[in-house]
Design a protein around this motif. Structure first.
Motif, PDB file in Angstrom:
ATOM      1  N   ASP A 131      16.246  -6.422 -15.476  1.00 39.01           N
ATOM      2  CA  ASP A 131      16.525  -7.865 -15.501  1.00 39.01           C
ATOM      3  C   ASP A 131      17.987  -8.166 -15.797  1.00 39.01           C
ATOM      4  N   SER A 133      19.527  -7.142 -18.607  1.00 39.32           N
ATOM      5  CA  SER A 133      19.763  -6.994 -20.036  1.00 39.32           C
ATOM      6  C   SER A 133      20.459  -5.665 -20.308  1.00 39.32           C
ATOM      7  N   ARG A 154       8.760  -9.245 -20.430  1.00 39.64           N
ATOM      8  CA  ARG A 154       9.599  -8.068 -20.208  1.00 39.64           C
ATOM      9  C   ARG A 154       9.460  -7.197 -21.458  1.00 39.64           C
ATOM     10  N   LYS A 168      18.936 -14.174 -20.437  1.00 37.90           N
ATOM     11  CA  LYS A 168      18.061 -15.327 -20.661  1.00 37.90           C
ATOM     12  C   LYS A 168      17.073 -15.514 -19.521  1.00 37.90           C
ATOM     13  N   ASN A 169      15.840 -15.754 -19.891  1.00 40.64           N
ATOM     14  CA  ASN A 169      14.780 -16.106 -18.952  1.00 40.64           C
ATOM     15  C   ASN A 169      13.644 -16.737 -19.751  1.00 40.64           C
ATOM     16  N   ASP A 171      11.097 -18.289 -19.035  1.00 40.89           N
ATOM     17  CA  ASP A 171       9.746 -18.137 -18.497  1.00 40.89           C
ATOM     18  C   ASP A 171       9.172 -16.738 -18.695  1.00 40.89           C
ATOM     19  N   LYS A 172      10.007 -15.799 -19.134  1.00 35.97           N
ATOM     20  CA  LYS A 172       9.539 -14.421 -19.287  1.00 35.97           C
ATOM     21  C   LYS A 172      10.163 -13.821 -20.542  1.00 35.97           C
ATOM     22  N   GLY A 187      16.828 -15.045 -25.036  1.00 35.60           N
ATOM     23  CA  GLY A 187      18.176 -14.682 -24.619  1.00 35.60           C
ATOM     24  C   GLY A 187      19.032 -14.571 -25.856  1.00 35.60           C
TER      25      GLY A 187
END
Length: 329
Positions: A131, A133, A154, A168-169, A171-172, A187
């Protein structure tokens, strides 16, 4: 049905199998049929194996060393000093390898292969996750994660110490699991220290905000920057504390900082960082606690000389990757 599933999982984890059978078992685990019973059985496996030491444990440990490329000579040397710590590590790694595959794939991870990234003694790794990260892992650290993040979270699994800079996400959520401690972030940047030979798992927030669940979610905390959660494995107790960020992140800069550490704890850290084995009677040292700070990339000789002056009562000699310590009578 639960006992039947438990027997299958126990039989599978008790011995070595070929690639085809292993794949079939993993596929059976991620099948939605009897999913709750499988999850309960895997939790039971975790609880039963976390502190157990037997012949299958040594086999598991050998497999782990084979994966990370440690040769037979190094295996033997390390067992002389801290064989039981590596035994505990092998059990945890083995349980995570099995249950981690299940828990990740259960939530639509069935098509994602797992990646095992190990930072060997004396080394640190920088990893970019699928992702985006970023993770920096300290010496002697294993990070388990999927090649592709699918599903609603994740999730990665950690044994050792790592710094996470999470993309940052909202939704996940990004989740780091280590034993019975789970750290959730959207995030942010945080540090998790969870070495098997220590009694504590410590999660420290650097920026942003994280949620830390301890002991299977029985205790939950929301952290602000500069705070940390300390979870004690032996008592299952946890508490919130203020963190010294410079000390927490010192390892990333190649610094050596010890605060309130015994000689036993210090030697364990030096073994990982320098890829050396200490030959000594560790019980000859007291449980006195010391504070030491050493410059960036200080040599093992410099550190041992300072400790010899401050702690006293011992001489040392380094031959290759072995440091012999003889206490004075």
């Amino acid at each position: 049905m639960k006992d039947y599933i438990q027997r299958i999982i126990s039989a599978f984890t008790a011995s070595r199998h070929n690639e085809m059978l292993t794949k079939e078992i993993h596929q059976w685990l991620v099948d939605e049929k009897h999913a709750d019973e499988k999850e309960a059985a895997l939790h039971t496996l975790w609880e039963e194996t976390e502190g157990k030491i037997d012949t299958s444990t040594w086999n598991s440990l050998s497999e782990v060393y084979d994966k990370v490329g440690v040769n037979e000579q190094k295996k033997t040397r390390r067992f002389r000093i801290r064989g039981w710590q590596y035994t505990a590590a092998a059990v945890v790694i083995f349980a995570i390898s099995i249950s981690g595959t299940f828990f990740l794939t259960k939530n639509k991870y069935s098509e994602a292969a797992m990646v095992e990234n190990f930072a060997s003694a004396g080394n640190m790794n920088v990893i970019e996750l699928p992702d985006g990260s970023k993770v920096q892992t300290n010496s002697g650290t294993l990070l388990l994660y999927p090649e592709t993040f699918k599903g609603d979270t994740r999730t990665v699994y950690l044994i050792g110490e790592a710094n996470f800079r999470v993309m940052k996400n909202p939704d996940k959520p990004f989740i780091v699991k280590s034993g019975t401690v789970s750290v959730t972030a959207l995030g942010t940047e945080f540090n998790v220290a969870a070495y098997p030979e220590t009694n504590e798992i410590i999660a420290t927030l650097l920026t942003g905000k994280i949620k830390v669940d301890c002991n299977g979610g029985k205790n939950s905390y929301i952290l602000n920057p500069g705070e940390q959660i300390v979870y004690q494995n032996t008592t299952s107790q946890s508490f919130l504390a203020n963190a010294n960020i410079e000390d927490v992140t010192a390892w990333q800069k190649g610094l050596f900082v010890f605060r309130g550490k015994t000689m036993k704890e210090i030697l364990f850290t030096l073994e990982r960082r320098f890829n050396v084995t200490f030959q000594c009677n560790i019980s000859s040292f007291s449980n006195d606690k010391y504070n030491f700070s050493f410059r960036q990339n200080a040599s093992i000789e410099e550190i041992m000389n300072v400790m010899g002056e401050i702690v006293g009562g011992f001489n040392y000699k380094i031959e290759g990757n072995v440091c012999y310590i003889k206490t004075k009578k």
